[in-house]
Design a protein around this motif. Structure first.
Motif, PDB file in Angstrom:
ATOM      1  N   ARG A  90      51.273 138.481  89.971  1.00 17.55           N
ATOM      2  CA  ARG A  90      50.943 137.889  88.678  1.00 17.55           C
ATOM      3  C   ARG A  90      52.060 138.149  87.689  1.00 17.55           C
ATOM      4  O   ARG A  90      51.851 138.235  86.504  1.00 17.55           O
ATOM      5  N   GLN A 251      56.375 134.398  93.247  1.00 19.51           N
ATOM      6  CA  GLN A 251      55.417 135.508  93.192  1.00 19.51           C
ATOM      7  C   GLN A 251      55.554 136.422  94.400  1.00 19.51           C
ATOM      8  O   GLN A 251      55.492 137.651  94.273  1.00 19.51           O
ATOM      9  N   TYR A 270      50.010 130.545  87.055  1.00 17.52           N
ATOM     10  CA  TYR A 270      49.999 131.050  88.420  1.00 17.52           C
ATOM     11  C   TYR A 270      49.889 129.902  89.416  1.00 17.52           C
ATOM     12  O   TYR A 270      49.367 128.833  89.112  1.00 17.52           O
TER      13      TYR A 270
END
Length: 372
Positions: A90, A251, A270
């Motif tokens: 995240r 990520q 995200y």
């Protein structure tokens, strides 16, 4: 006299299209500038946060008795790093807690997982949206004057389909911006609109003229308008799926301890958030494409006396339907999430592009959308 008026309207339409493409180009630059400027701001925030964390750690360590708090000091450094980078997977969330001054420092924040607007003020993004609205207004004038010049709806050939499709894609993007902060998509959506306008003007330009008899039907308005709207939605989901792949890779790299080489992607939500919104929009577009297929069959029966004839255009319209049906089914019931779902969405859009370019140009059939 009537021919002269139609020709004049056609010339005005081409001028409006040129002006719209120029305005979109400036908007594209503004969106790109926003990404670069905000990314630079976030890097500055991170450096400041690291400096403050280092100072706090040094001060606390100096105040502790010798040989007592080494482990605790290390723990403070870890907590500070967590505030800057975020938890694993995240890391793209911008820093918002920098020594009590997170509100000012985090001015570069944009859409979070919910893609709601924050309280930030980003001048380049606002300028880009304003230019996009102006470009869309000019673009609409081009579409309308083309319709007036042709005396019909402006999607009877490939040139008109591309120019109208680009307008609808931009219009849908602007409408979604009212409720969701999708400004991070601006560079990609406006870039695609520019490509469509350039391709229409260079490769598929067609003078204003009448349609072939088979296309002179009210079903043209029903069938093609839904196809244009569905294609515009597929364009949005294509951009989101491409960003999802990039964000997912980023990520994973950060979670593995790698360097963040794509700082501007911190302005993008995200990968999971992109996937969820893309899935919902694809579901709506799929319903529209289903009606496109159904109404096309009804129109074929009216025009040629059969619902289905394995024409190349009909086959590829069905192929697109199958690909997106497989995407929705695989994600909803088979657990195809993440990069696999994104790739399926991208493949579906590539089929849409193939259908409206290669099929129209190089495959003979009863459909006549290319105007070539």
């Amino acid at each position: 006299m009537l021919f002269s008026i139609n020709e004049t309207m056609g010339q005005y339409s081409e001028l409006f299209m040129l002006l719209a493409a120029g305005t979109y180009t400036v908007a594209f630059i503004a969106f790109a500038w926003d990404l670069a400027k905000s990314s630079k701001m976030l890097r500055a925030v991170d450096l400041k946060a690291a400096e403050l964390a280092a100072q706090a750690t040094t001060t606390e360590a100096a105040r502790m008795p010798v040989g007592v708090g080494a482990g605790t000091a290390g723990g403070d450094v870890d907590r500070s790093d967590a505030d800057v980078s975020g938890p694993a997977g995240r890391a793209e969330r911008p820093t918002s807690a920098v020594s009590g001054r997170g509100t000012a420092a985090g001015a570069g924040q944009t859409a979070d997982g919910s893609m709601r607007y924050g309280g930030e003020r980003r001048a380049p993004a606002r300028v880009a949206v304003a230019l996009t609205v102006l470009g869309a207004a000019i673009h609409a004038a081009g579409v309308i004057t083309r319709a007036l010049g042709a005396g019909r709806v402006p999607w009877g050939n490939m040139y008109e389909f591309l120019t109208t499709g680009a307008f609808v894609a931009v219009a849908v993007f602007l409408l979604v911006l009212i409720r969701r902060d999708l400004r991070f998509l601006g560079t990609f959506v406006i870039g695609l609109a520019i490509i469509m306008l350039v391709a229409a003007s260079i490769a598929f330009w067609t003078p204003v003229g009448h349609l072939v008899p088979a296309l002179q039907s009210y079903w043209l308005i029903i069938h093609v308008s839904i196809a244009v709207m569905s294609s515009a939605l597929f364009t949005l989901t294509f951009a989101m799926s491409a960003l999802q792949l990039v964000q997912s890779h980023r990520q994973k790299t950060i979670a593995a301890g790698g360097a963040d080489k794509l700082g501007f992607m911190r302005l993008v939500p995200y990968a999971l958030s992109l996937e969820n919104l893309s899935y919902r929009i694809n579901a709506i577009a799929f319903v529209g494409w289903t009606f496109t297929l159904m109404f096309g069959a009804i129109w074929a029966e009216k025009a040629w006396g059969r619902f289905w004839g394995w024409d190349t255009k009909e086959v590829w319209t069905f192929v697109i339907w199958v690909v997106y049906a497989g995407y929705l089914h695989a994600r909803a019931t088979r657990g195809w999430t993440g990069t696999r779902a994104a790739w399926l969405s991208i493949v579906g859009y590539l089929c849409v592009v193939f259908n409206f370019t290669i099929v129209n140009q190089f495959f003979n059939g009863l459909h006549s959308y290319s105007g070539l």
